[in-house]
Design an enzyme around this catalytic site. Structure first.
Site, PDB file in Angstrom:
ATOM      1  N   CYS A 121       0.805  -1.232   0.000  1.00 60.07           N
ATOM      2  CA  CYS A 121       0.000   0.000   0.000  1.00 60.07           C
ATOM      3  C   CYS A 121       0.839   1.284   0.000  1.00 60.07           C
ATOM      4  O   CYS A 121       0.551   2.215  -0.768  1.00 60.07           O
ATOM      5  CB  CYS A 121      -0.948  -0.005   1.190  1.00 60.07           C
ATOM      6  SG  CYS A 121      -0.175  -0.511   2.730  1.00 60.07           S
ATOM      7  N   HIS A 146      -3.330   6.040   4.944  1.00 59.74           N
ATOM      8  CA  HIS A 146      -1.942   6.238   5.374  1.00 59.74           C
ATOM      9  C   HIS A 146      -1.459   7.626   4.948  1.00 59.74           C
ATOM     10  O   HIS A 146      -1.889   8.161   3.927  1.00 59.74           O
ATOM     11  CB  HIS A 146      -1.007   5.234   4.691  1.00 59.74           C
ATOM     12  CG  HIS A 146      -1.182   3.811   5.117  1.00 59.74           C
ATOM     13  ND1 HIS A 146      -1.935   3.411   6.194  1.00 59.74           N
ATOM     14  CD2 HIS A 146      -0.640   2.667   4.597  1.00 59.74           C
ATOM     15  CE1 HIS A 146      -1.868   2.095   6.310  1.00 59.74           C
ATOM     16  NE2 HIS A 146      -1.093   1.615   5.355  1.00 59.74           N
TER      17      HIS A 146
END
Ligand SMILES: NC(=O)c1ccc[n+]([C@@H]2O[C@H](COP(=O)([O-])OP(=O)(O)OC[C@H]3O[C@@H](n4cnc5c(N)ncnc54)[C@H](OP(=O)(O)O)[C@@H]3O)[C@@H](O)[C@H]2O)c1
Length: 345
Positions: free
Chosen positions: A128, A241
């Site tokens: 990711c 994130h």
């Protein structure tokens, strides 16, 4: 009717894949949703539809066009071991096979054309942080190669799956009530805390997460000499994130060129308001397809060094959305239907 299988459909990433499929008007009957033994027969609700979770063995009994693997490395290994019997295209979100030479590791906006459906039937979607970071930086690297890239990450609970999200919520509740909490998902207390990434150390210096970012970036950018290092940190946010990226370019660079280049790059969106000191946050980026960038500034010590603030939903572009886009990208190829769902290789 060829089906679409989502292995790990009850998990954080798999459920997002299910939502994407329904959003794109895939017939619910076309979806085969698979979870672990303990969930077989349970019902999953999504956007007004109900689904019964199926066992992994059902992939052999169905005519499948594509299998999304969102259930972790051991399940990906299991499917690979039985793959000769399966004819579907596989899009694998786990990390186990990402470094295999003949397995494409794909971010469609960057290297979508690296897939040759005649020989590639197992495609990996990257880590990711790697996806979110490269989506912003790769367009710049095309015009000015990086000498060095340094990342610090601020990673949400959902990056470790649905159990970690539950742990953060429950532990925060317990903390606020001054109750004892026995944490399971991580070694450290999570509520009102942060800690360096929970993945195991794979060298004396790097955690698995930090190593994945290095190796996967090199593979996607086809640059074995790329110098990229990171310090990955788990923070008590639920979803999305954030990444602070420092890039030293090999040639002189200007902010104008950076903004102009990024304004034309797909999948990303500028968000910055220096006057009001407002930049993208995980709450703002959660559930959004775009990856946000901003706070671009020249380093005060190095003329060729620039700082970037990058925030993106790692369950979407960092995982499920990227995997779904790989599928859509490949489906556009004339040859797709000759290979997906035909005799396995
Ligand atoms: N989370 C992220 O941000 C992210 C980002 C990039 C890639 N990924 C990758 O995506 C995959 C899923 O991660 P996640 O965070 O979504 O995990 P998760 O929330 O823990 O979900 C795991 C899913 O896998 C299922 N599962 C576990 N063992 C299984 C088995 N033996 N057979 C069939 N299904 C099984 C679980 O079913 P039950 O509900 O029955 O337990 C659940 O649906 C991992 O490979 C991860 O590396 C995740």
């Amino acid at each position: 009717m060829k089906k679409i299988a989502i292995i790990g459909a009850s998990g954080a990433t798999g459920f997002e894949l299910l939502k994407l499929a329904l959003k794109e008007h895939i017939d619910p009957q076309q979806l085969l949703l698979i979870a672990s033994e303990k969930s077989i027969g349970k019902t999953l609700y999504c956007d007004g539809h109900t689904f019964e979770l199926q066992p992994i063995s059902s992939i052999h009994d169905n005519h499948l066009e594509v299998i999304f693997l969102a259930a972790g490395s051991s399940v990906s290994k299991f499917v690979k071991a039985h793959y000769k019997d399966i004819s579907a295209l596989v899009i694998d979100l786990a990390s186990t096979f990402r470094q295999e030479i003949d397995t494409p590791l794909i971010i469609p906006e960057i290297n979508g054309d690296d897939v040759d459906l005649k020989k590639h039937r197992w495609i990996c979607s990257p880590n990711c942080v790697t996806t979110l970071t490269l989506l912003v930086l790769a367009p710049l690297f095309k015009i000015n190669a990086p000498k060095k890239v340094l990342l610090s990450t601020y990673q949400a609970a959902s990056g470790a799956g649905y159990k970690a999200m539950e742990e953060l919520k429950n532990e925060t509740n317990a903390f606020l009530k001054d109750e004892k909490y026995h944490h399971i998902a991580f070694n450290d207390p999570y509520a009102f805390n942060l800690f360096t990434h929970n993945s195991p150390f794979v060298t004396d210096d790097d955690t698995d997460e930090e190593m994945k970012i290095r190796l996967e970036s090199k593979k996607i950018l086809k640059n074995e000499d790329l110098k990229i290092s990171s310090t990955c940190v788990r923070v008590p946010t639920l979803r999305a994130h954030a990444i602070s990226a420092y890039v030293e370019f090999s040639e002189p660079m200007t902010k104008d060129v950076i903004y102009e280049t990024l304004a034309n790059a797909p999948g990303i969106k500028q968000f910055e308001d220096f006057g009001r000191n407002l930049f993208a946050t995980p709450q703002m980026a959660a559930c959004k397809d775009e990856v946000y960038y901003g706070r671009i500034r020249k380093d005060s010590l190095d003329d060729q060094g620039f700082w970037f603030w990058i925030v993106g939903d790692q369950l979407l572009k960092g995982a499920s959305l990227n995997a779904w886009q790989i599928y859509k990208h490949l489906r556009r190829h004339e040859t797709f239907h000759s290979y997906a769902g035909s005799t396995g290789s």
